[in-house]
Design an enzyme around this catalytic site. Sequence first.
Site, PDB file in Angstrom:
ATOM      1  N   GLY A 184      19.318  33.752  39.306  1.00 30.51           N
ATOM      2  CA  GLY A 184      20.650  34.058  39.795  1.00 30.51           C
ATOM      3  C   GLY A 184      20.554  34.877  41.070  1.00 30.51           C
ATOM      4  O   GLY A 184      19.468  35.065  41.635  1.00 30.51           O
TER       5      GLY A 184
ATOM      6  N   GLU B 273      41.948  41.240  43.890  1.00 34.60           N
ATOM      7  CA  GLU B 273      41.853  40.900  42.480  1.00 34.60           C
ATOM      8  C   GLU B 273      42.286  42.091  41.639  1.00 34.60           C
ATOM      9  O   GLU B 273      42.527  43.184  42.157  1.00 34.60           O
ATOM     10  CB  GLU B 273      40.428  40.453  42.132  1.00 34.60           C
TER      11      GLU B 273
ATOM     12  N   HIS C  28      36.746  37.582  29.966  1.00 35.34           N
ATOM     13  CA  HIS C  28      37.605  37.196  31.079  1.00 35.34           C
ATOM     14  C   HIS C  28      38.922  36.705  30.506  1.00 35.34           C
ATOM     15  O   HIS C  28      38.950  35.889  29.588  1.00 35.34           O
ATOM     16  CB  HIS C  28      36.952  36.111  31.925  1.00 35.34           C
TER      17      HIS C  28
ATOM     18  N   ARG D   8      40.579  43.952  33.625  1.00 38.28           N
ATOM     19  CA  ARG D   8      40.298  42.789  32.780  1.00 38.28           C
ATOM     20  C   ARG D   8      40.376  43.097  31.292  1.00 38.28           C
ATOM     21  O   ARG D   8      40.875  42.291  30.509  1.00 38.28           O
ATOM     22  CB  ARG D   8      38.904  42.230  33.113  1.00 38.28           C
TER      23      ARG D   8
ATOM     24  N   HIS E  48      32.483  36.908  29.041  1.00 37.30           N
ATOM     25  CA  HIS E  48      32.196  36.686  30.455  1.00 37.30           C
ATOM     26  C   HIS E  48      31.040  37.521  30.991  1.00 37.30           C
ATOM     27  O   HIS E  48      30.184  37.004  31.700  1.00 37.30           O
ATOM     28  CB  HIS E  48      33.464  36.981  31.251  1.00 37.30           C
TER      29      HIS E  48
ATOM     30  N   ARG F 229      33.850  46.351  33.695  1.00 32.13           N
ATOM     31  CA  ARG F 229      33.453  46.027  35.069  1.00 32.13           C
ATOM     32  C   ARG F 229      34.665  45.692  35.929  1.00 32.13           C
ATOM     33  O   ARG F 229      35.538  44.933  35.512  1.00 32.13           O
ATOM     34  CB  ARG F 229      32.482  44.845  35.069  1.00 32.13           C
TER      35      ARG F 229
END
Length: 570
Positions: free
Chosen positions: A15, A132, A262, A306, A394, A429
Amino acid sequence: MTGESLQRVVVVGSGVAGLQTALVLRRLAPRCAVVLTTKTALAESNTRWAQGGIAAVVPDAAGGAEAATDGPRDSVDAHIADTLAAGAGLSDPDAAAVLCGEAAQGIAALQAAGVVFDTSPADPGVPARGREAAHSAARVLHLGGDATGAGLVAALTAAVRRDPGIEVLEDTLVTRVLLDGDGPALGGDRPALGVTRRATGVEVLSGGVARDLPADAVVLATGGAGQLFESTTNPRIATGDGVALAWRAGAAVADLEFFQFHPTSLDVPGNPLISEAVRGEGARLIDADGHPFMADYHPDGDLAPRDVVSRSIAQHLAGGRTGRAAGDGDGVVPGDGDRGPGAQDGCRRPAVYLDATGLGRAFLARRFPTLTALTARHGLDWSSTPVPVVPAAHYWMGGVRTDTAGRTSVPGLLAVGEVARTGVHGANRLASNSLLEGVVFGARCAEALAAGGGEAPSFDVDHLDLEAEETGTQSFTRADLQSVLSDHAGVLRTGAGLELARKHLASYRPDTDADPELANLLLCARLLVHAASRRTASVGAHHRLDQPDSPPQAPAPSRSYARTPEGTRP
């Protein structure tokens, strides 16, 4: 170990964190060979599926110390404050300052590696910035509208392929971290009891053949463990391998009770993610009656953190709001829009929807081309009809505990990205900080290795003997484990449910040789449930229905755990 003596490093995972570590290390220590292992293809990772973007306060191309936005004036301090607020009192301020303070440098390094971020339609010299949830300003950069992860992976994997000093081993599973004294091939005697052992390489399995890869240092960049749960945005390879490898090697882990769900995965098989950036652009969550319910739960409404949004959805569904099953024709979503688990012909089931219809067809196609195509593949036209969504596992805030250079408590073993617990995220997060974490801490890890590695940090830990609890009589499948975790350790938890999960998991008999990924998932599940059981109050992503309200005082501090050393059990 000195920088000059560093000859070979194994990076586990491909990643953004693993790719960044490998590339920066090769630039800083060109004599060091890097072996990068990945379970499947080089380009396959959690990063590839990241849509929303990467949060960073960066200047415009024309210069300037701060980002210019259409909304509030942004700053690094504001990004730090947002990160700490999302972390619900458990983020490490120093780690957050490193992440946000080095963001612009990380973005510049990505651009130097060939990453091209989207620019403003009005001015190509200005980066396009999205806002966001829980961000106080628009600071989220993106590629290809909503294909940020894929764009990063494409650029970084191309750079890795071009470097002859990076050996890529695809379809290769790391099964063990080698420690000094593990065997005669590594030389030397086994260290005395109580002496911290050093990582000296990894054992890998490829094509059914096991072999050792000796190394001066090992970097875990294996991503998360979304496959612990039935609904997840993560690919099937996200099986918690890094946490399991580090635990067995004796490294400390922390914050494992904090797993972020999420809020908006599409409620279809596979639960593909619908980026939070869609709500940042103005989309709203509604229930089956068309009511935009998030304002009932939090003053920030659809742009709440979130954990708040996911929990609000779960509580709203539990409150009995219903959606029409496919074909009813008079629900908020006509036709086949109400797909998902539990839908049956002629019945109603709880459902919530994401309403992006107010953004318009042309805007959705330009800003979110990947999502427009995704929803169309599932027979949905999200420009005219709200689409069904459901919270899905998530991101794991917890992981292998590290310092801000990626060093774990085991000398020679480092961890970066989602597998690491740097302290940045705390109990929850902040959106789009994950890609940034991989970029910033991957570079810092490489810098530490190039400078000689440094001393392994020492953490206060509670030693945990999971083996003492095992009964190990029952065979199980991945679906069995996912059912237990989803029912008892998901968005909403209770002490009784966690105890039931502990007993179920203790009865499972893992077969590490036949299915190492399933064995890793079981270990991670047991660690998560243990940590969640010990945190009796709600905070961040850890919500206890039996203790729903966070106490007025500061939350209990993070706890770290490590495996009980061999030879010390009674």
